[in-house]
Design an enzyme around this catalytic site. Structure first.
Site, PDB file in Angstrom:
ATOM      1  CG  ASP A 188      -1.896   1.135   1.254  1.00 37.61           C
ATOM      2  OD1 ASP A 188      -2.100   1.768   0.196  1.00 37.61           O
ATOM      3  OD2 ASP A 188      -2.473   1.405   2.318  1.00 37.61           O
TER       4      ASP A 188
ATOM      5  CG  ASP B 297      -3.753   4.173  -2.337  1.00 37.82           C
ATOM      6  OD1 ASP B 297      -2.946   3.290  -1.980  1.00 37.82           O
ATOM      7  OD2 ASP B 297      -4.761   4.474  -1.685  1.00 37.82           O
TER       8      ASP B 297
END
Length: 561
Positions: free
Chosen positions: A86, A297
């Site tokens: 992430d 992201d």
């Protein structure tokens, strides 16, 4: 090889694996027995000594989970786990055996009963942390330290969250999250002294050959995470990487008196449908220099933008309509439009219909749910969130920056030919049919109005200015690195390189030369199992002894006849 290495059952295979590992610049996982001693204890802010020799770079496979997130296999101590990667967060956490919720018990857990020789307690496990997510889920526990190995690169004494309570839904035996963001975004860093996040820690300690990571995302298990290098089996021409300065932010409140880096975010200059360009309308034009900010992201399985932009985008797609109050749109499945996002002159990246369409709806198979979804205004000024559908179309290089010398940057290498024809409807239909991608949802039989929102106050202290491209005095990689990317077009060829592809050349009995290419795959390990223990979950992979033998021979320059 992957993060955990591969244990072979026969001595002869082990020899070849060893030589193959040396060629890759990696090491194999070692067996050890449980320690008979209690955990060492540190006071808050105290660091244990580093007696682990650094590795300079490495590469490991990246796989797609059922929920759309991407994961790697890593080692916490000598225990293997899957963790979602992430770039939109900074903390590394794993669920532990002290977490007895249904979601925790469904996946392999970090065994606190095992006296890992590299586990270090902080403040008698009394330093707590709590994380919350946009979907309302949360995870909490205490902070400790453990040796963390990813892509065969080790961060000794890495601070991590030991989760003791969580309702975060994890899929495909994923046991936690590996955040790759900046320290200012880390809850653990705020709660604990000397608790720098993983990628920051590797960069600040000078462990990596160069403070970069590279990501290749695919729709299966053939992606890669390269630490300290770029994967040249994907990047065919490094000069075609387009570099973008990461946006710095003013501090939040009185947190600090300096600006710095918080998100892997860059300026978006326009977006387009079939080449018809639109200029983004930033939510906070004053604090953001009238620029729209896009967060890249990896942990987000979709695309999100502000209503003021997304409504204009869909106005260029005939037959599109808003279908729920979460900001979801649907468009005709036979759309033959491309979407594109630009981050500066000559810096445009194109998405084909199979990149942005989610799938046909069950109630009306002629309509497909589509990215982007629209989001209400966010106080951090992040207007766009570009997740996996965008990042699958590029190879992304995340340069952490160097104290005093070089700002953080994101390099984007296009994987799609910008002049390629638009995918025809028949191809799109076949794609979704093969993927069984019909979405079980009922569309409203009336037109929904576009909602309105109250814009919250901007979260950052604008009395402390933040300037694009600024170099900061701390929080980036150690200044012992020599900056390669001050002029990217000149220095990019000096970036360290690694490859997940290995070529086998064989001459058959007829004298014909046959060439085959092999790629690294997820390691064959047992998840959540300490050395000498049994009963953990097995992660099965095909036997690879012969493959390793062949690759070892190729690696050392042998020709197999």
């Amino acid at each position: 090889m992957g993060a955990a290495g591969i244990k072979m059952s026969r001595w002869s295979e082990s020899v070849f694996v060893f030589h193959f590992a040396l060629c890759l610049g990696t090491t194999l996982a070692k067996d050890s027995s449980p320690s008979p001693f209690n955990f060492p204890t540190l006071q808050p802010g105290q660091l244990a000594s580093n007696n682990t020799g650094p590795n300079s770079y490495g590469i490991s496979p990246v796989s797609l989970a059922d929920d759309g997130t991407y994961y790697v296999v890593l080692q916490a101590g000598e225990i293997s786990f899957r963790a979602a990667i992430d770039t939109g967060s900074s903390d590394f956490w794993l669920v532990s055996t002290d977490c007895e919720t249904q979601t925790c018990e469904a996946v392999p857990r970090y065994p606190l009963a095992y006296a890992s020789p590299t586990f270090v307690s902080i403040n008698n496990n009394a330093t707590t942390f709590a994380l919350s997510y946009a979907d309302g889920s949360s995870a909490s526990g205490f902070v400790a330290r453990e040796a963390l190995e990813v892509s065969n690169v080790t961060a000794p004494n890495q601070a991590f969250g030991v989760v003791t309570n969580s309702n975060v839904t994890l899929n495909d035996e994923v046991s936690g999250v590996l955040g790759l963001g900046f320290p200012r975004l880390s809850e653990i860093y705020v709660a604990t002294a000397n608790a720098t996040p993983f990628f920051a820690s590797l960069s600040e300690q000078g462990i990596l050959d160069y403070p970069i990571l590279g990501l290749s995302l695919t729709r299966n298990s053939t992606g890669t995470l390269a630490l300290g290098a770029i994967d040249v089996s994907v990047v065919q021409n490094v000069s075609e990487i387009v570099w973008n300065d990461v946006v710095p932010f003013s501090p939040i409140g009185t947190q600090t008196s300096t600006s710095g880096y918080m998100y892997w975010a860059i300026h978006m200059t326009n977006f387009a449908v079939n080449g018809s360009e639109l200029t983004p309308i930033p939510t906070y034009p004053g604090p953001t220099d009238n620029s729209s900010i896009a967060l890249l992201d990896v942990g987000t399985p979709g695309l999100y933008g502000p209503y003021q932009d997304v409504t204009r985008l869909y106005a260029l797609l005939p037959g599109s309509r808003l279908v729920d109050d979460s900001g979801q749109w649907a468009i005709p499945c036979d759309s033959s439009a491309t979407l594109s996002f630009s981050f500066g002159p000559g810096n445009t990246f194109i998405l084909q219909p199979t990149d942005y369409l989610i799938g046909p709806t069950e109630s009306n198979p002629n309509l497909c749910l589509s990215w982007p979804k629209a989001s209400p205004p966010s106080a951090d000024g992040i207007d766009w969130q570009l997740g996996a559908p965008f990042l699958r179309t590029v190879y992304s290089v995340w340069s952490y920056g160097i104290d005093y010398k070089q700002p953080p940057m994101i390099g984007l290498y296009p994987l799609l030919n910008s002049s390629a024809p638009v995918e025809p409807p028949a191809f799109v239909s076949s794609f979704f049919s093969a993927a069984s991608a019909t979405v079980a949802t009922m569309l409203p039989n009336y037109i929904l109005p576009t909602p309105t929102f109250t814009t919250p106050p901007y979260a950052f202290n604008t009395s402390v200015p933040a300037t694009l491209g600024e170099t900061v005095l701390s929080e980036l990689a150690t200044s012992t690195y020599e900056p390669i990317l001050v002029t990217p077009a000149v220095g990019v060829n000096e970036l360290p390189k690694v490859s997940d592809a290995y070529t086998l050349i064989v001459t058959d009995a007829q004298g014909d030369v046959l060439t085959s290419t092999y790629h690294i795959t997820q390691p064959s390990v047992v998840l959540g199992l300490p050395p000498g223990w049994s009963g953990a979950r097995a992660l099965h992979a095909p036997h690879v002894g012969l493959g390793i033998f062949i690759l070892a021979a190729v690696c050392v320059g042998a020709r197999i006849l």
